[in-house]
Scaffold this motif. Structure first.
Motif, PDB file in Angstrom:
ATOM      1  N   SER A  53      12.170  22.199  -0.385  1.00 15.13           N
ATOM      2  CA  SER A  53      12.646  21.941   0.566  1.00 15.13           C
ATOM      3  C   SER A  53      12.269  21.384   1.752  1.00 15.13           C
ATOM      4  O   SER A  53      12.859  20.668   2.725  1.00 15.13           O
ATOM      5  N   ALA A  54      11.365  21.872   2.633  1.00 19.29           N
ATOM      6  CA  ALA A  54      10.092  22.559   3.908  1.00 19.29           C
ATOM      7  C   ALA A  54       9.746  20.106   3.345  1.00 19.29           C
ATOM      8  O   ALA A  54       9.936  20.472   4.612  1.00 19.29           O
ATOM      9  N   GLY A  55       8.966  21.007   2.607  1.00 23.37           N
ATOM     10  CA  GLY A  55       8.497  19.372   2.307  1.00 23.37           C
ATOM     11  C   GLY A  55       9.265  18.553   2.395  1.00 23.37           C
ATOM     12  O   GLY A  55       8.814  16.890   3.169  1.00 23.37           O
ATOM     13  N   LEU A  56      10.395  18.298   1.592  1.00 27.10           N
ATOM     14  CA  LEU A  56      11.332  17.028   2.208  1.00 27.10           C
ATOM     15  C   LEU A  56      11.909  17.014   3.079  1.00 27.10           C
ATOM     16  O   LEU A  56      12.111  15.778   3.709  1.00 27.10           O
ATOM     17  N   SER A  57      12.292  17.751   3.520  1.00 22.97           N
ATOM     18  CA  SER A  57      12.894  18.262   4.928  1.00 22.97           C
ATOM     19  C   SER A  57      11.420  17.260   5.994  1.00 22.97           C
ATOM     20  O   SER A  57      11.855  16.497   6.807  1.00 22.97           O
ATOM     21  N   VAL A  58      10.235  17.444   5.925  1.00 22.57           N
ATOM     22  CA  VAL A  58       8.942  16.976   6.583  1.00 22.57           C
ATOM     23  C   VAL A  58       9.140  15.061   6.553  1.00 22.57           C
ATOM     24  O   VAL A  58       9.154  14.042   6.722  1.00 22.57           O
ATOM     25  N   LEU A  59       9.395  14.629   5.074  1.00 17.18           N
ATOM     26  CA  LEU A  59       9.232  13.375   4.607  1.00 17.18           C
ATOM     27  C   LEU A  59      10.562  12.834   5.185  1.00 17.18           C
ATOM     28  O   LEU A  59      10.271  11.209   5.345  1.00 17.18           O
ATOM     29  N   GLN A  60      11.736  13.384   5.468  1.00 10.48           N
ATOM     30  CA  GLN A  60      12.976  12.496   6.471  1.00 10.48           C
ATOM     31  C   GLN A  60      12.612  13.019   7.150  1.00 10.48           C
ATOM     32  O   GLN A  60      13.067  11.580   7.835  1.00 10.48           O
ATOM     33  N   ARG A  61      12.305  13.095   7.498  1.00  7.39           N
ATOM     34  CA  ARG A  61      11.327  13.245   9.323  1.00  7.39           C
ATOM     35  C   ARG A  61      10.640  12.124   9.320  1.00  7.39           C
ATOM     36  O   ARG A  61      11.008  11.004  10.437  1.00  7.39           O
ATOM     37  N   VAL A  62       9.741  11.916   8.624  1.00  3.63           N
ATOM     38  CA  VAL A  62       9.099  10.415   8.534  1.00  3.63           C
ATOM     39  C   VAL A  62       9.933   9.503   8.421  1.00  3.63           C
ATOM     40  O   VAL A  62       9.099   8.428   9.337  1.00  3.63           O
TER      41      VAL A  62
ATOM     42  N   LYS B 160       2.750   8.331   1.081  1.00  2.25           N
ATOM     43  CA  LYS B 160       3.294   9.166   0.312  1.00  2.25           C
ATOM     44  C   LYS B 160       2.253  10.474   0.754  1.00  2.25           C
ATOM     45  O   LYS B 160       1.003  10.714   1.234  1.00  2.25           O
ATOM     46  N   SER B 161       2.985  11.479   0.096  1.00  3.69           N
ATOM     47  CA  SER B 161       2.380  13.022   0.668  1.00  3.69           C
ATOM     48  C   SER B 161       2.987  13.834  -0.577  1.00  3.69           C
ATOM     49  O   SER B 161       4.550  13.863  -0.432  1.00  3.69           O
ATOM     50  N   SER B 162       2.799  14.671  -0.811  1.00  2.00           N
ATOM     51  CA  SER B 162       3.368  15.506  -2.118  1.00  2.00           C
ATOM     52  C   SER B 162       3.727  16.926  -1.098  1.00  2.00           C
ATOM     53  O   SER B 162       3.368  17.683  -0.585  1.00  2.00           O
ATOM     54  N   TYR B 163       5.352  17.094  -1.813  1.00  2.00           N
ATOM     55  CA  TYR B 163       5.613  18.807  -0.991  1.00  2.00           C
ATOM     56  C   TYR B 163       5.069  19.518  -1.832  1.00  2.00           C
ATOM     57  O   TYR B 163       5.712  21.174  -1.418  1.00  2.00           O
ATOM     58  N   ASP B 164       4.906  19.593  -3.259  1.00  2.00           N
ATOM     59  CA  ASP B 164       4.075  20.217  -4.063  1.00  2.00           C
ATOM     60  C   ASP B 164       2.921  19.466  -5.537  1.00  2.00           C
ATOM     61  O   ASP B 164       3.984  18.567  -5.774  1.00  2.00           O
TER      62      ASP B 164
ATOM     63  N   LEU C  24       0.921  -1.222   0.385  1.00  2.00           N
ATOM     64  CA  LEU C  24      -0.158  -0.111   0.327  1.00  2.00           C
ATOM     65  C   LEU C  24       1.135   1.258   0.128  1.00  2.00           C
ATOM     66  O   LEU C  24       1.808   1.390   1.106  1.00  2.00           O
ATOM     67  N   ILE C  25       0.221   2.462  -0.918  1.00  2.00           N
ATOM     68  CA  ILE C  25       1.594   3.499  -1.289  1.00  2.00           C
ATOM     69  C   ILE C  25       0.161   4.727  -0.378  1.00  2.00           C
ATOM     70  O   ILE C  25      -1.066   4.627  -1.531  1.00  2.00           O
ATOM     71  N   ALA C  26       0.053   5.115   0.416  1.00  2.00           N
ATOM     72  CA  ALA C  26      -0.550   5.976   0.991  1.00  2.00           C
ATOM     73  C   ALA C  26      -0.544   6.653   1.978  1.00  2.00           C
ATOM     74  O   ALA C  26       1.259   7.033   2.687  1.00  2.00           O
ATOM     75  N   GLY C  27      -1.250   8.101   1.628  1.00  2.00           N
ATOM     76  CA  GLY C  27      -0.950   9.331   3.214  1.00  2.00           C
ATOM     77  C   GLY C  27      -1.980  10.646   1.989  1.00  2.00           C
ATOM     78  O   GLY C  27      -2.533  10.394   0.811  1.00  2.00           O
ATOM     79  N   PRO C  28      -1.568  11.267   2.764  1.00  2.00           N
ATOM     80  CA  PRO C  28      -2.379  12.692   2.437  1.00  2.00           C
ATOM     81  C   PRO C  28      -1.835  13.103   1.167  1.00  2.00           C
ATOM     82  O   PRO C  28      -1.044  12.667   0.973  1.00  2.00           O
ATOM     83  N   CYS C  29      -2.842  13.938   0.488  1.00  2.00           N
ATOM     84  CA  CYS C  29      -2.456  14.698  -1.212  1.00  2.00           C
ATOM     85  C   CYS C  29      -1.608  14.647  -0.777  1.00  2.00           C
ATOM     86  O   CYS C  29      -0.179  14.816  -1.631  1.00  2.00           O
ATOM     87  N   ALA C  30      -1.349  15.916   0.116  1.00  2.00           N
ATOM     88  CA  ALA C  30       0.104  17.520   0.178  1.00  2.00           C
ATOM     89  C   ALA C  30       0.384  17.533   1.962  1.00  2.00           C
ATOM     90  O   ALA C  30      -0.246  17.004   2.246  1.00  2.00           O
ATOM     91  N   ILE C  31       1.192  17.442   1.301  1.00  2.00           N
ATOM     92  CA  ILE C  31       1.777  17.960   3.103  1.00  2.00           C
ATOM     93  C   ILE C  31       1.708  19.580   4.011  1.00  2.00           C
ATOM     94  O   ILE C  31       1.423  20.010   3.426  1.00  2.00           O
TER      95      ILE C  31
END
Length: 278
Positions: free
Chosen positions: A77-86, A57-61, A23-30
């Protein structure tokens, strides 16, 4: 015998080649770091209980928006930082879209899977750049493409010697502001030897259906999900949110988090029957 390629996502995590349905899943956008961590933790708990391997899955843009005023996310930049934390804190693989060649290397430093959006699936330079990273690449079939045309898309990435190509069905344009999911496309694309993913939530989207935004028919997500798993696929793609009606992007077609456990229970049962019959 399953003849699809096996795509290596990480240690002990495979898609295709007879590997378990993922399963690939998550909110549409961060939306925020806290929201992403909460959603990833909740999804990990649900999928672990169901015995389903999970990619967040969630989109930074969200670059392909109906209106210039539509919410796009936190940015690269900010979005990838969030995904790195996840990835670090929750301990799950992460996936997001890359829209331009210039985003690919930054994305590859964080993402376990690079995703090519449907509208960009024929952009040769973007496909080649993603392939050259060596990371798995999930390509969404354009709403304007026939399923047999996706073999040419996949072969562009093959030229980079990247074995990690996956193809996703997300519906085809059917008149104005409407999509239809042709289940034949799953079997057709899978016959090329690549693992196939079914995106049930974007398949019920009504592009531009709300005037200045897209609408959707969330009630049909379970219907299409069950049908696709019955055809035989390697992974499901579901945009999921705790409160879709309050989500800033794609709310009308996102699945409610509370509805996911029951759907996964059905999906696992259907998948077991399909694999036994294969």
């Amino acid at each position: 015998m399953d003849t699809t390629r096996e795509v290596v996502i990480g240690p002990g995590f495979r898609i295709g080649g007879g590997a378990p349905l993922a399963l690939i899943a998550g909110p549409c956008a961060i939306e925020s770091q806290q929201h992403a961590l909460e959603m990833a933790a909740a999804l990990k708990e649900v999928t672990a209980a169901a015995g389903v391997p999970f990619i967040y899955k969630s989109s930074y843009d969200k670059a392909n928006r109906t209106s210039v005023d539509s919410y796009r996310g936190l940015g690269l930049s900010a979005g990838l930082s969030v995904l790195q934390r996840v990835r670090q804190d929750i301990g799950v693989p992460v996936l997001s879209d890359v829209h331009e060649v210039e985003q690919v290397m930054a994305g590859a430093e964080v993402l376990d899977v690079l995703q090519i959006p449907a509208f960009l699936c024929r952009q040769t330079d973007l496909l080649l750049a993603a392939g050259r990273t060596g990371k798995p690449v999930n390509v969404k079939k354009g709403q304007f493409l026939a399923p047999w045309d996706m073999q040419h898309v996949a072969r562009k990435i093959d030229t980079t010697a990247n074995p990690g190509v996956m193809l996703t069905e997300r519906g085809a344009s059917f008149g104005y502001n409407n999509l239809v999911a042709d289940m034949r496309s799953l079997a057709i694309m899978r016959s090329f030897g690549y693992p196939v993913v079914f995106d049930a939530t974007h398949s019920v989207q009504l592009p531009g259906g709300a005037g200045s935004a897209s609408s959707g028919q969330r009630e049909f997500v379970p219907v299409l999900t069950r049908a696709a798993v019955g055809v035989g696929i390697d992974a499901l793609f579901l945009e999921v949110h705790a409160d879709p009606d309050r989500a800033p992007s794609d709310g009308p077609n996102m699945l409610k988090l509370a509805d996911l456990p029951a759907l996964l229970s059905q999906v696992v049962a259907i998948d077991a029957i399909v694999r036994q019959a294969a």
